[in-house]
Design a protein around this motif. Structure first.
Motif, PDB file in Angstrom:
ATOM      1  N   PRO A  70       0.807  -1.221   0.000  1.00 35.13           N
ATOM      2  CA  PRO A  70       0.000   0.000   0.000  1.00 35.13           C
ATOM      3  C   PRO A  70       0.842   1.273   0.000  1.00 35.13           C
ATOM      4  O   PRO A  70       0.348   2.323  -0.392  1.00 35.13           O
ATOM      5  CB  PRO A  70      -0.840  -0.104   1.263  1.00 35.13           C
ATOM      6  N   LYS A  71       2.111   1.200   0.408  1.00 27.07           N
ATOM      7  CA  LYS A  71       2.952   2.392   0.445  1.00 27.07           C
ATOM      8  C   LYS A  71       3.598   2.691  -0.893  1.00 27.07           C
ATOM      9  O   LYS A  71       3.633   3.827  -1.335  1.00 27.07           O
ATOM     10  CB  LYS A  71       4.038   2.250   1.509  1.00 27.07           C
ATOM     11  N   CYS A  72       4.174   1.650  -1.537  1.00 26.69           N
ATOM     12  CA  CYS A  72       4.947   1.909  -2.767  1.00 26.69           C
ATOM     13  C   CYS A  72       4.379   1.216  -3.993  1.00 26.69           C
ATOM     14  O   CYS A  72       4.833   1.474  -5.105  1.00 26.69           O
ATOM     15  CB  CYS A  72       6.411   1.517  -2.566  1.00 26.69           C
ATOM     16  N   GLY A  73       3.425   0.312  -3.826  1.00 29.34           N
ATOM     17  CA  GLY A  73       2.794  -0.348  -4.960  1.00 29.34           C
ATOM     18  C   GLY A  73       3.560  -1.525  -5.526  1.00 29.34           C
ATOM     19  O   GLY A  73       3.159  -2.094  -6.540  1.00 29.34           O
ATOM     20  N   THR A  74       4.636  -1.952  -4.864  1.00 29.66           N
ATOM     21  CA  THR A  74       5.403  -3.102  -5.319  1.00 29.66           C
ATOM     22  C   THR A  74       4.700  -4.380  -4.937  1.00 29.66           C
ATOM     23  O   THR A  74       4.264  -4.540  -3.799  1.00 29.66           O
ATOM     24  CB  THR A  74       6.821  -3.084  -4.713  1.00 29.66           C
ATOM     25  N   ARG A  75       4.589  -5.317  -5.871  1.00 32.95           N
ATOM     26  CA  ARG A  75       3.969  -6.616  -5.569  1.00 32.95           C
ATOM     27  C   ARG A  75       5.010  -7.534  -4.942  1.00 32.95           C
ATOM     28  O   ARG A  75       6.121  -7.626  -5.412  1.00 32.95           O
ATOM     29  CB  ARG A  75       3.415  -7.239  -6.840  1.00 32.95           C
ATOM     30  N   ALA A  76       4.603  -8.231  -3.874  1.00 30.61           N
ATOM     31  CA  ALA A  76       5.495  -9.139  -3.167  1.00 30.61           C
ATOM     32  C   ALA A  76       5.644 -10.440  -3.954  1.00 30.61           C
ATOM     33  O   ALA A  76       4.686 -10.926  -4.556  1.00 30.61           O
ATOM     34  CB  ALA A  76       4.952  -9.439  -1.773  1.00 30.61           C
TER      35      ALA A  76
END
Length: 85
Positions: free
Chosen positions: A77-83
């Protein structure tokens, strides 16, 4: 707001204590950024991390399932990177 962001629930009142013997999952870019600025990184579950070195996953401690569920449910939710788990 996309669907994945609207379904992502971040607990506000995390009751886990400092003594919880769990390995927490972090967003790697956010963790790097926090460490670079000498701040404590925040795991996906939102728990405030104690002022001590982070535990590594050595196979003996259980992984925080709240972190895993949130990491799998959508991007950070902070940076939009998918785990990638």
């Amino acid at each position: 707001m996309s669907t994945s962001e609207s379904t992502l629930i971040r607990p506000l009142d995390v009751t886990a204590k400092d003594e919880d013997e769990l390995v927490h999952v972090f967003c790697t870019p956010c963790k790097r950024r926090a460490m670079h600025h000498a701040q404590r990184p925040v795991p996906y579950c939102g728990k405030t991390m104690p002022n001590r070195p982070l535990r590594d996953d050595n196979g003996h401690l259980p992984v925080c399932m709240v972190c895993v569920d949130l990491a799998r449910s959508g991007p950070c939710p902070k940076c939009g990177t998918r785990a990638l788990l």
